[in-house]
Design an enzyme around this catalytic site. Structure first.
Site, PDB file in Angstrom:
ATOM      1  N   ASN A   9      11.869 -78.146 -14.765  1.00  0.00           N
ATOM      2  CA  ASN A   9      11.256 -77.184 -15.697  1.00  0.00           C
ATOM      3  C   ASN A   9      12.267 -76.882 -16.797  1.00  0.00           C
ATOM      4  OD1 ASN A   9      10.062 -75.022 -16.983  1.00  0.00           O
ATOM      5  ND2 ASN A   9      10.439 -73.574 -15.299  1.00  0.00           N
ATOM      6  N   TRP A  10      12.000 -77.391 -17.980  1.00  0.00           N
ATOM      7  CA  TRP A  10      12.960 -77.217 -19.087  1.00  0.00           C
ATOM      8  C   TRP A  10      12.860 -75.831 -19.723  1.00  0.00           C
ATOM      9  CZ3 TRP A  10      12.327 -82.504 -22.166  1.00  0.00           C
ATOM     10  CH2 TRP A  10      12.699 -83.560 -21.312  1.00  0.00           C
ATOM     11  N   LYS A  11      11.897 -75.044 -19.333  1.00  0.00           N
ATOM     12  CA  LYS A  11      11.686 -73.702 -19.901  1.00  0.00           C
ATOM     13  C   LYS A  11      11.665 -73.781 -21.428  1.00  0.00           C
ATOM     14  CE  LYS A  11      14.075 -71.887 -15.883  1.00  0.00           C
ATOM     15  NZ  LYS A  11      14.350 -70.708 -15.139  1.00  0.00           N
ATOM     16  N   HIS A  96       4.599 -69.199 -12.685  1.00  0.00           N
ATOM     17  CA  HIS A  96       6.067 -69.211 -12.619  1.00  0.00           C
ATOM     18  C   HIS A  96       6.575 -67.770 -12.673  1.00  0.00           C
ATOM     19  CE1 HIS A  96      10.255 -69.705 -13.817  1.00  0.00           C
ATOM     20  NE2 HIS A  96      10.178 -70.888 -13.240  1.00  0.00           N
ATOM     21  N   GLU A  98       8.854 -66.312 -14.224  1.00  0.00           N
ATOM     22  CA  GLU A  98       9.106 -65.730 -15.555  1.00  0.00           C
ATOM     23  C   GLU A  98       7.792 -65.302 -16.211  1.00  0.00           C
ATOM     24  OE1 GLU A  98      11.512 -69.011 -16.818  1.00  0.00           O
ATOM     25  OE2 GLU A  98      13.030 -68.348 -15.385  1.00  0.00           O
ATOM     26  N   GLU A 168       9.765 -70.026  -4.898  1.00  0.00           N
ATOM     27  CA  GLU A 168      10.892 -69.736  -5.779  1.00  0.00           C
ATOM     28  C   GLU A 168      11.248 -68.254  -5.672  1.00  0.00           C
ATOM     29  OE1 GLU A 168      11.276 -72.718  -9.148  1.00  0.00           O
ATOM     30  OE2 GLU A 168       9.730 -71.347  -9.784  1.00  0.00           O
ATOM     31  N   GLY A 174      17.647 -68.955 -11.901  1.00  0.00           N
ATOM     32  CA  GLY A 174      18.519 -68.803 -13.062  1.00  0.00           C
ATOM     33  C   GLY A 174      19.702 -67.878 -12.822  1.00  0.00           C
ATOM     34  N   SER A 214      18.030 -72.075  -8.594  1.00  0.00           N
ATOM     35  CA  SER A 214      19.426 -72.519  -8.719  1.00  0.00           C
ATOM     36  C   SER A 214      19.737 -73.768  -7.896  1.00  0.00           C
ATOM     37  CB  SER A 214      20.385 -71.368  -8.384  1.00  0.00           C
ATOM     38  OG  SER A 214      20.184 -70.292  -9.291  1.00  0.00           O
ATOM     39  N   GLY A 235      15.279 -75.747 -12.583  1.00  0.00           N
ATOM     40  CA  GLY A 235      15.317 -75.221 -13.944  1.00  0.00           C
ATOM     41  C   GLY A 235      16.571 -75.692 -14.658  1.00  0.00           C
ATOM     42  N   GLY A 236      17.594 -74.846 -14.672  1.00  0.00           N
ATOM     43  CA  GLY A 236      18.808 -75.103 -15.444  1.00  0.00           C
ATOM     44  C   GLY A 236      19.385 -76.501 -15.264  1.00  0.00           C
TER      45      GLY A 236
HETATM   46  C1  PEP Z   1      12.734 -72.586 -12.360  1.00  0.00           C
HETATM   47  O1  PEP Z   1      12.713 -72.360 -13.558  1.00  0.00           O
HETATM   48  O2  PEP Z   1      11.678 -72.825 -11.763  1.00  0.00           O
HETATM   49  C2  PEP Z   1      14.022 -72.561 -11.647  1.00  0.00           C
HETATM   50  C3  PEP Z   1      14.035 -72.778 -10.374  1.00  0.00           C
HETATM   51  O3  PEP Z   1      15.151 -72.314 -12.419  1.00  0.00           O
HETATM   52  P1  PEP Z   1      16.698 -72.478 -11.958  1.00  0.00           P
HETATM   53  O4  PEP Z   1      16.794 -73.816 -11.243  1.00  0.00           O
HETATM   54  O5  PEP Z   1      17.480 -72.440 -13.211  1.00  0.00           O
HETATM   55  O6  PEP Z   1      16.985 -71.366 -11.027  1.00  0.00           O
END
Ligand code: PEP
Length: 252
Positions: A9-11, A96, A98, A168, A174, A214, A235-236
């Site tokens: 997920n590039w957000k 999600h 966010e 999640e 994040g 993470s 994500g990141g």
């Molecule tokens: C996500 O955006 O779904 C996520 C898991 O982010 P991160 O890996 O950065 O925690």
């Protein structure tokens, strides 16, 4: 056997150049393992067509970070599942954290999005997970059960087979704090048990349940070797091709 699934997920990151470069680097780096693990990248809406083109010869699916639940009409600024299908998307994130906690999406809205994803030909990834305060108050299973039941409400057994669940924990997204493999396994086993009660054991055994929060190369293998962790929503770390490819390789 559930095939592992790793999605990035590039957000709200990348630009027109870096999105293409990242997609191509992931395609090149994962080519040898792509038959053994499902891979998806989930860019911002505006870069989806370029990314679809960049991975067109690779076994990499493209997803959308959100959809609107109507298919067309007077909904200024929104994008439907059928439009995203039309430009080459396969998956759609629904609910999600966010979007739930920054934008304010409710379980009911998430349910409409899951339903509309399937209606428009996309495979929804339903995201669920508890806040830190909810975990500390021992409410994790209650919160996740509610999000799953409400998120999947009204869907037939046939439609549920299109759904991937992503557990999640909000406190791990994040933040650099990862759930331990055992914490992820415990919640994901509960989710599979709940799916079994709702739709029968066979379907519950077939549904893929990802962990997200993470995830990185150093913890990916330990997370994915858990019985009910069928892959990762990243994500990141998905913004760095080497890291994302290393996570994909850890899935097999
Ligand atoms: C996500 O955006 O779904 C996520 C898991 O982010 P991160 O890996 O950065 O925690």
């Amino acid at each position: 056997m559930r095939k592992p699934f790793v999605a990035g997920n590039w957000k709200m990151n990348t630009d027109s150049h870096t999105s293409i470069n990242l997609a191509k680097a992931v395609a090149a780096g994962s080519s040898e393992v792509a038959g053994r693990v499902h891979i998806a990248v989930i860019p911002p809406f505006v870069y989806i067509p370029a990314v679809v083109k960049a991975v067109s010869t690779a076994r990499i699916a493209v997803g959308a970070q959100d959809i609107y639940y109507e298919h067309n009409g007077a909904f200024t600024g929104e994008i439907s599942s059928s439009m995203l299908k039309d430009i080459g998307c396969t998956y759609a994130l629904c609910g999600h954290s966010e979007r739930r906690h920054v934008i304010g999406e409710t379980d009911e809205l998430v349910n409409k999005k899951v339903t509309a994803s399937i209606g428009g030909g996309l495979l929804p990834i339903l995201c669920v997970g508890e806040l830190l305060a909810e975990r500390k108050a021992n409410q994790t299973s209650q919160v996740v059960n509610r999000q799953i039941k409400n998120g999947l409400a009204g869907l037939s057994v046939e439609k549920i087979s299109a759904v991937t669940i992503a557990y999640e924990p909000v406190w791990a997204i994040g933040t650099g704090l990862t759930a331990t493999p055992q914490q992820a396994q415990d919640v994901q086993a509960l989710i599979r048990k709940l799916l079994g009660e709702m739709y029968g054991t066979q379907l519950a055994e077939d549904v893929r349940i990802l962990y997200g929060g993470s995830a990185k190369p150093s913890n990916a293998a330990d997370l994915m070797c858990q019985q009910d962790v069928d892959g990762l929503l990243v994500g990141g770390a998905s913004l760095n091709a080497d890291d994302f490819v290393a996570i994909i390789q850890a899935a097999i």
